[in-house]
Enzyme design. Structure first.
Site, short mmCIF file in Angstrom:
data_model
loop_
_atom_site.label_atom_id
_atom_site.label_comp_id
_atom_site.label_asym_id
_atom_site.label_seq_id
_atom_site.Cartn_x
_atom_site.Cartn_y
_atom_site.Cartn_z
N LYS A 262 48.74 23.05 42.47
CA LYS A 262 47.42 23.22 43.10
C LYS A 262 46.51 22.18 42.48
O LYS A 262 46.30 22.19 41.25
CB LYS A 262 46.85 24.60 42.79
N LYS B 177 52.75 39.13 48.19
CA LYS B 177 52.15 39.47 46.90
C LYS B 177 52.81 40.75 46.42
O LYS B 177 52.99 41.69 47.21
CB LYS B 177 50.65 39.71 47.08
O1 NPG Z 1 47.12 30.62 51.86
O2 NPG Z 1 45.47 29.81 50.73
C1 NPG Z 1 46.34 30.64 50.92
C2 NPG Z 1 46.46 31.77 49.92
C3 NPG Z 1 47.71 31.67 49.12
O3 NPG Z 1 48.30 33.60 47.88
C4 NPG Z 1 47.68 32.59 47.92
N1 NPG Z 1 46.91 32.20 46.92
O4 NPG Z 1 47.67 33.40 43.70
O5 NPG Z 1 48.20 31.59 44.71
C5 NPG Z 1 47.56 32.63 44.65
C6 NPG Z 1 46.64 33.00 45.78
C7 NPG Z 1 45.19 32.79 45.49
C8 NPG Z 1 44.29 33.02 46.49
C9 NPG Z 1 44.75 32.35 44.30
C10 NPG Z 1 42.94 32.82 46.28
C11 NPG Z 1 43.42 32.16 44.08
C12 NPG Z 1 42.52 32.37 45.09
#
Ligand code: NPG
Length: 371
Positions: free
Chosen positions: A263, A164
């Site tokens: 997603k 991130k």
């Molecule tokens: O491994 O599930 C995982 C997390 C991956 O970074 C991740 N997800 O921005 O894609 C994203 C982020 C996220 C997490 C988005 C939680 C929304 C909720």
């Protein structure tokens, strides 16, 4: 299928480590699960909305309300014995709320496939029995802490790492990781935290041979992404704006991205996610499966989706232990080759463990079908 009732449960599950990113710091994962109950079969769906509307406008309490007050009554009226492939059309008059719709569709899909003994993977058209696993790393407290975290995930066997980033935490931490792990497949995710004025700064990331930079600009700025793409060597990947197969085709044709994060929740369900996969494949654009800190239920479904042939990059589907001390289902464990197995049993191929479910449930709402 015949449906008698729909059970909605809100859950609160402690995360192994807080997940710091552009989205804030989550330590507890609040979520909504949907269980469709029929005389012959039942099925489970997981809503990917977070407890607060920080990633998308949807959030748990809102999703619960819309499923209870709008989606279930509307679907029951439109299709007394619904099939999963009727859900999107029946619910299309309800604007947005894709994650809530996806959860209901997923539960029906699970129930239907269980009844006929087919796995979700085979139904979707999966071509692999296991998929390579990636891991996402939140904003760390320091570079040393980040390097330790990445080293640990490397040792555990993850095949690619996503960092991130946000303004103030980007070039230097990425440089440090690249210097220490020269051959690591690496990518970054900004969750829309930059503006086009940062183009020259973002271009400094080109030095680190990243697989992609994900969602650098806000989600409504496709033109900005297309412009940024002209100024970066690193491919741009979009996440938040990809709400349908059509949105994916549009973003690709405008030159706003060269890679797509799919997603299912964000797109209203696994059936639309499969269509988006087909679109990406037809346009020759690599796709990968995103993650939203799911329990084993949606992890099972994500593994089925990620086993389709167009998912040519490792996704954010890590082992259960990355997220939970105790997953809601039997845990998913990383194989020695850094892959996770695609469930082969009927439907999702997994279900909540009753004692864990009881422990983490914060509310239960039972809706009778058609009343
Ligand atoms: O491994 O599930 C995982 C997390 C991956 O970074 C991740 N997800 O921005 O894609 C994203 C982020 C996220 C997490 C988005 C939680 C929304 C909720």
């Amino acid at each position: 299928m015949k449906v008698e009732a729909v059970e909605l449960r809100t859950l609160s599950m402690p995360l192994v480590s807080s997940f710091r990113g552009a989205l804030g710091a989550e330590t507890e994962r609040e979520l909504l699960v949907v269980r469709v109950i029929g005389p012959e079969s039942e099925g489970w769906g997981e809503c990917s909305a977070l407890g607060s509307p920080l990633y998308s406008p949807e959030y748990v309490a809102g999703a619960l309300a819309v499923v209870r007050d709008h989606l279930v009554p509307r679907l029951a009226a439109h299709a007394p014995e619904p099939t999963a492939d009727q859900v999107a059309a029946a619910l299309s008059p309800v604007k947005g709320h894709r994650m809530a719709k996806a959860a209901l569709e997923m539960a029906l899909l699970d129930a239907e496939l269980r009844a006929r003994g087919q796995s979700l993977a085979s139904y979707l058209g999966a071509t692999r029995a296991s998929v390579p696993s990636g891991v996402a790393v939140g904003i760390a407290g320091s570079t040393a802490e980040l390097l330790d975290t990445v080293a640990r995930y490397r040792e555990e066997g993850y095949l690619r790492v996503k960092l991130k980033i946000r303004p103030g935490w980007d070039v230097e931490p990425v440089r440090a990781v690249r210097e220490r792990f020269g051959d690591l497949p690496l990518q970054v995710d900004a969750n829309g935290s930059y503006s086009l004025a940062d183009a020259a700064h973002l271009a400094r990331l080109d030095a680190f041979e990243l697989l992609l930079v994900e969602q650098p600009l806000p989600e409504d700025d496709l033109a900005g992404h297309a412009e940024l793409a002209r100024r970066l060597k690193t491919p741009i990947c979009l996440d938040e704006p990809i709400t349908s197969a059509r949105a994916a085709a549009d973003a690709i044709s405008r030159g706003a991205c060269r890679v797509v994060n799919l997603k299912a929740g964000r797109m209203g369900g696994y059936l639309e996610a499969r269509r988006a996969h087909d679109t990406c494949t037809a346009l020759g654009v690599p796709a990968w499966c995103g993650g939203m800190l799911e329990t084993g239920l949606a992890r099972a479904a994500n593994l089925a989706l990620a086993a389709l042939p167009g998912f040519t990059l490792p996704g954010d589907i890590s082992a259960s232990g990355r997220y939970w001390h105790q997953d809601l289902t039997e845990p998913f464990v990383l194989g020695p080759d850094g892959h996770l197995p695609v469930p082969a049993g009927p439907g999702l191929g997994t279900a909540p463990l009753p004692e864990v479910l009881a422990q983490v449930t914060t509310s239960v709402t039972l809706l009778r079908w058609g009343s």
